[in-house]
Design an enzyme around this catalytic site. Sequence first.
Site, short mmCIF file in Angstrom:
data_model
loop_
_atom_site.label_atom_id
_atom_site.label_comp_id
_atom_site.label_asym_id
_atom_site.label_seq_id
_atom_site.Cartn_x
_atom_site.Cartn_y
_atom_site.Cartn_z
N ARG A 1 3.35 -11.58 3.89
CA ARG A 1 4.80 -11.55 4.10
C ARG A 1 5.23 -11.21 5.52
NH1 ARG A 1 7.31 -8.65 -1.16
NH2 ARG A 1 9.26 -9.35 -0.21
N PRO B 1 0.82 -1.20 0.00
CA PRO B 1 0.00 0.00 0.00
C PRO B 1 0.86 1.25 0.00
CG PRO B 1 -0.44 -1.37 1.94
CD PRO B 1 0.75 -1.92 1.27
N GLU B 2 0.55 2.13 -0.92
CA GLU B 2 1.16 3.46 -0.93
C GLU B 2 0.04 4.42 -0.51
OE1 GLU B 2 3.45 4.09 -4.59
OE2 GLU B 2 3.48 1.94 -4.89
#
Length: 280
Positions: A113, A2-3
């Site tokens: 992750r 996410p940016e």
Amino acid sequence: VPELPEVETTVRDLRQMLIGRRFKGVTFQDWERMFATHPPTVMSQLIKGEEVTGLTRRAKYVVIELTNGKSLVFHRKMSGNLFYRHTEDELEKYTHIIFGFEDESELRFSDLRKFGRVYLFLDEKEKLDHFAKLGPEPLEDSFDFAHFNAVLSKRKGALKPLLLDQTLVVGLGNIYANEALFVSGLHPLRRAETLTEAEKQKLFLAIRQVLEKGIENRGTSLSDYLDGNGQKGSNQEHLFVHFKKKGEPCETCGTPIEIMRVGQRSTYMCPTCQPLSSGQ
DNA sequence: GGCATCCTGACC
DNA sequence: GGTCAGGATGCC
């Protein structure tokens, strides 16, 4: 993953659903490493009984404001997602932490992750200290060109790594940095100290443009990103260069898109639209 | 600045 | 089996 646009979309979603709800506690599935400030049992004790008073975004952090000055803060790194669900709903894969509310609904933190982190800050100072090194918010009114020009003028080196540096300006990641450089017609290896005033102006506008477009499209879902309801965004259908196949034609000029490695990150660019000409 | 590192999974 | 993926830090 996410940016800024993905985090902003999630925050807007969750704001509708979380405000006013009171925490019951934290259920920890596995991977204690994701707790950055307190062990699960301690965090659970500290948020129990606190009510959600607001949701905001700072850089790529989701900030959940609680009663008594506390704040629950998330960074999703590459693959983290936050979902608002009912206790009975089937658990998403890779759910590591569940924040339960008194009404049997819950906020789930899932992360393939396991790079994501959750922080609990007990007062405003703890939170501000954590955010101290972050640069300005690119979409706020206070971030005008004069401000951008001032911060950029102090920096040297290739533009691409600079745009990813959260102390210069926050919110850009690999996708939106690539897109912003394309929109401004600047080569990723162009050195900041050689930019003309006009080029800096273009870059300033491009940063805002690609981030706002990302928000309008509810974020870019290339692999893992989902919003607060588990839905994909659509910005992946509107990218200019990022994630194109090598040799795919540039939509503007038809030149094959090039993929290069800059600062360990895949960098997509059009050699015609983004020449490394003036100054280098 | 560049590089390894934290992780898992997909793809070649 | 090697490489790569929306991030960020800490080491030269």
